[in-house]
Design a protein around this motif. Structure first.
Motif, PDB file in Angstrom:
ATOM      1  N   SER A  19       0.811  -1.218   0.000  1.00  0.00           N
ATOM      2  CA  SER A  19       0.000   0.000   0.000  1.00  0.00           C
ATOM      3  C   SER A  19       0.845   1.269   0.000  1.00  0.00           C
ATOM      4  CB  SER A  19      -0.918  -0.004   1.212  1.00  0.00           C
ATOM      5  OG  SER A  19      -0.152  -0.156   2.394  1.00  0.00           O
ATOM      6  N   THR A  32       5.411   2.574   4.058  1.00  0.00           N
ATOM      7  CA  THR A  32       5.388   1.956   5.384  1.00  0.00           C
ATOM      8  C   THR A  32       5.237   0.446   5.259  1.00  0.00           C
ATOM      9  OG1 THR A  32       4.535   3.946   6.453  1.00  0.00           O
ATOM     10  CG2 THR A  32       4.121   1.850   7.569  1.00  0.00           C
ATOM     11  N   GLU A  33       4.252   0.004   4.497  1.00  0.00           N
ATOM     12  CA  GLU A  33       4.073  -1.445   4.320  1.00  0.00           C
ATOM     13  C   GLU A  33       5.279  -2.054   3.606  1.00  0.00           C
ATOM     14  OE1 GLU A  33       0.574  -2.734   2.175  1.00  0.00           O
ATOM     15  OE2 GLU A  33       1.063  -4.834   2.530  1.00  0.00           O
ATOM     16  N   ILE A  73       7.893  -2.507   6.313  1.00  0.00           N
ATOM     17  CA  ILE A  73       7.500  -3.599   7.218  1.00  0.00           C
ATOM     18  C   ILE A  73       7.735  -4.946   6.535  1.00  0.00           C
ATOM     19  CG2 ILE A  73       5.595  -4.687   8.496  1.00  0.00           C
ATOM     20  CD1 ILE A  73       4.295  -1.932   8.778  1.00  0.00           C
ATOM     21  N   HIS A  78      12.678   6.840   7.850  1.00  0.00           N
ATOM     22  CA  HIS A  78      11.267   7.226   7.987  1.00  0.00           C
ATOM     23  C   HIS A  78      10.694   6.733   9.322  1.00  0.00           C
ATOM     24  CE1 HIS A  78       6.873   6.821   7.034  1.00  0.00           C
ATOM     25  NE2 HIS A  78       7.109   8.036   6.586  1.00  0.00           N
ATOM     26  N   PHE A  79       9.703   7.449   9.832  1.00  0.00           N
ATOM     27  CA  PHE A  79       9.154   7.088  11.146  1.00  0.00           C
ATOM     28  C   PHE A  79       8.457   5.727  11.150  1.00  0.00           C
ATOM     29  CE2 PHE A  79       5.871   9.980   9.325  1.00  0.00           C
ATOM     30  CZ  PHE A  79       4.746   9.174   9.393  1.00  0.00           C
ATOM     31  N   GLN A 123       9.876   3.255  13.519  1.00  0.00           N
ATOM     32  CA  GLN A 123       9.450   3.295  14.922  1.00  0.00           C
ATOM     33  C   GLN A 123       8.256   2.353  15.118  1.00  0.00           C
ATOM     34  OE1 GLN A 123      11.223   4.966  17.121  1.00  0.00           O
ATOM     35  NE2 GLN A 123      12.529   5.993  15.618  1.00  0.00           N
ATOM     36  N   LYS A 124       7.390   2.281  14.113  1.00  0.00           N
ATOM     37  CA  LYS A 124       6.272   1.333  14.186  1.00  0.00           C
ATOM     38  C   LYS A 124       6.808  -0.100  14.176  1.00  0.00           C
ATOM     39  CE  LYS A 124       3.088   4.344  11.555  1.00  0.00           C
ATOM     40  NZ  LYS A 124       2.061   4.407  10.495  1.00  0.00           N
ATOM     41  N   LEU A 170       5.767  -3.067  16.690  1.00  0.00           N
ATOM     42  CA  LEU A 170       4.889  -4.035  16.013  1.00  0.00           C
ATOM     43  C   LEU A 170       5.579  -5.384  15.880  1.00  0.00           C
ATOM     44  CD1 LEU A 170       2.238  -4.518  14.281  1.00  0.00           C
ATOM     45  CD2 LEU A 170       3.641  -3.952  12.294  1.00  0.00           C
ATOM     46  N   THR A 217      13.104  11.411   3.669  1.00  0.00           N
ATOM     47  CA  THR A 217      11.867  12.144   3.898  1.00  0.00           C
ATOM     48  C   THR A 217      12.135  13.632   4.146  1.00  0.00           C
ATOM     49  OG1 THR A 217      11.165  10.111   4.974  1.00  0.00           O
ATOM     50  CG2 THR A 217       9.730  11.995   5.228  1.00  0.00           C
ATOM     51  N   ILE A 223       1.504  -8.765   3.786  1.00  0.00           N
ATOM     52  CA  ILE A 223       0.787  -8.409   4.996  1.00  0.00           C
ATOM     53  C   ILE A 223      -0.723  -8.376   4.779  1.00  0.00           C
ATOM     54  CG2 ILE A 223       0.457  -6.581   6.725  1.00  0.00           C
ATOM     55  CD1 ILE A 223       3.465  -5.910   6.228  1.00  0.00           C
TER      56      ILE A 223
END
Lengths: 387, 387
Positions: free
Chosen positions: A93, A96-97, A100, A122-123, A126-127, A131, A170, A269
């Protein structure tokens, strides 16, 4: 049953209500969103998206034609990134995905939990930390805002799952010294992920634009995965990212049995996902081709150069010479300037830790928009006591 | 710059190429996809989606109007699920992300890694296991295909992060005995997540349809979170799920600082995401209202009853009396029947471990479609030696 008999009056009232809400949005179309890494999609993207809205690529055996489009789109990206024939890719998506997913693969392959990332990452990392139970080891930046490669080696341990390099950061659009990272990872047999969410659709075209260029992709042997967003500089619609892995077998590491859909396994995911953005992305790549993207990059770099000269004319200074089309303007109180500009209907982004505002010259930003913006920026800076 | 001067001929050729690929798809519109838990979106969904395609709810301060629509949509869902005033919600891309998000919250709150799930849980929990380093403890099903609540207590340990109950299972549409699970979780202070991705838009309307009803939502004090998909029985477009948490403060547990966008923090898994599906979902809820959904549920249950009677007339048997609008037809060799039906252009889903095929009576499935399908099903079963 009456559920398909549409009450046209009611429909109109509801759509009007939505459009009333929309008046409170800024729009990409206006050109006044001048700090975002997303922009107005290419016109063909909207049309293609609509045609494929009611498809589900989470169940690809029902949508075999849409799945073929997806394969072709991924192939285009592999080609763009100089991926070897062994490579494979997945639609995601967005950035971020993409990150991950790459870290998921790296964790599965290494059975390790530590990732070495630059302070400029990128932040989303942090996820990933909470996660995915990954431990982040941050590498400071050099004066040139690159991940300090000399520090990377020191942080490697028996618990390292991956090293991450950024191609188009970023904050500043910087590109890490990925050649060095590649050498380290090749020697140490460590997974190297490149976050090219923003830069992936620009850097391959820098040479054409006679702009300093940097190796960042699978042409470097140590690079294991690259994530790239078509809804950023790919001129397509949200949500559309791709993660390419050097070995397509690695996809098995993040696949599960999916007994209730019409395929035996599902990778990645998310489950259910529309074919709309994929068809849109494919249509844009078909429309533009490599030449079209090269033209867009030339346009964006030209607008960037123009913007930089105008900013300097105002008497403002930059954090650094923009390596891509991302401009960071140094200010004493960026928050104040951002707030004044927002009241005037313009949106730039605030980068607090660099005491600056970010301007991104996306494809739909023109010199005319910049001229309009400069008047506002000057006024805002005067009002805020920056000038 | 010529990038905005559209070559209409080229555009038409590319869109025609896409439509050629689409001929290889089955379409929800045809009614021939009769085993999927997704279906044709309501017509207003398509229109609203298109109007908000080029918005980014990952950067909500730019799109304040779209963000208001999102808040209203989440409020509708909270209301539907009897959430208390303390509750909060997040938009997700669907059931998989909903489950991941809930487990992320539970892991953060408990600092534990074990989750107790029924054997009927969706395969997304297999992803959660390796992505998030969670240990799955599977509970067998009773004869009625419910999670055996008497077994749940035995599996609870000091390491339990969450218990998961299903409201509308993937295979059979069953609803676990959530009242019992709620009591257990309340007593033991354990996070209880309800996966109502499929059932969330049906179960609240069962009473209206004079159908046996089951408590499953926040009206049960032990329920901590519920995930629900608008792109399944909510009659909206992919991707649109929502996760509701009993305490809105829990959202902080899965929020990170997001310095480069125009808000201080970002909650949830994904970053950039379109406002299109959210506007679509809101438009559908505004159009239908609670009464409209009640009518749809009545329609689906009526079609289900009709389908069941026709299946029995053919001489086939069911795995169980459908608790919702999901029908599992027991067959000796379901794969063979699925393959024959696919050749005829119809798609039902295979549930191998129950030796059955799954039919789902989604809103756009009518008696006329069922009549057409029954002819094909009979022929396929005869050809496969089932009849």
């Amino acid at each position: 049953m009456t559920i398909h008999q549409l009450d046209m009056q009611k429909e109109k009232e509801i759509l009007d209500e939505l459009l009333d809400f929309q008046k409170k949005d800024l729009s990409f179309k206006s050109g006044h969103i001048i700090g975002s890494m997303c922009g107005l999609p290419h016109p063909i993207a909207q049309k293609a998206y609509q045609l494929f809205l009611a498809t589900n690529l989470g169940d690809p055996n029902i949508f075999k034609g849409t799945r073929e489009i997806e394969k072709r789109f991924i192939f285009f990206i592999q080609n763009l990134l100089n991926a070897p024939p062994s490579a494979g890719g997945l639609i995601v998506s967005g950035g971020t995905e993409g990150n991950i997913t790459a870290m998921w693969v790296a964790k599965q392959l290494s059975h390790n939990q530590e990732i070495i990332i630059p302070a400029s990452a990128h932040f989303s990392f942090q996820k990933i930390a909470t996660l995915m139970d990954m431990k982040l080891k941050l590498i400071p930046l050099t004066k040139e805002f690159h991940m300090d490669a000399s520090q990377v080696k020191k942080k490697i341990s028996a618990g390292t799952a991956a090293i991450v390099g950024i191609a188009g950061s970023t904050d500043l659009g910087t590109i890490d010294q990925i050649e060095e990272l590649s050498d380290i990872c090749k020697d140490e047999h460590i997974f190297l992920h490149i976050d090219a969410a923003f830069g992936g659709f620009i850097i391959p075209f820098l040479k054409d634009a006679k702009h300093p260029s940097y190796p960042f992709d699978f042409s470097l042997e140590g690079v294991s995965s690259v994530s790239i967003d078509a809804h950023k500089m790919g001129y397509s619609a949200i949500p559309l990212g791709t993660i390419i892995l050097r070995e397509k077998e690695w996809i098995d590491e993040i696949s599960v049995r999916s007994p209730c859909i019409n395929s035996d396994t599902q990778a990645g995911i998310l489950g259910t996902r529309s074919g709309g953005p994929v068809a849109a992305g494919y249509a844009v790549t078909r429309y533009l081709g490599m030449e079209g993207y090269a033209d867009i990059v030339k346009h964006c770099l030209k607008t960037t150069k123009y913007t930089v000269s105008k900013i300097k004319e105002l008497g403002l200074s930059l954090v650094m010479d923009p390596p891509l089309n991302v401009i960071a303007v140094r200010l004493k109180n960026p928050g104040k300037v951002v707030a004044i500009l927002e009241k005037e209907g313009w949106k730039v982004n605030k980068i607090d830790h660099l005491s600056s505002i970010r301007i991104v010259c996306m494809p739909s930003i023109t010199k005319e928009i910049i001229d309009e913006f400069m008047v506002k920026l000057q006024q805002a800076c005067q009002q805020a006591g920056e000038l």
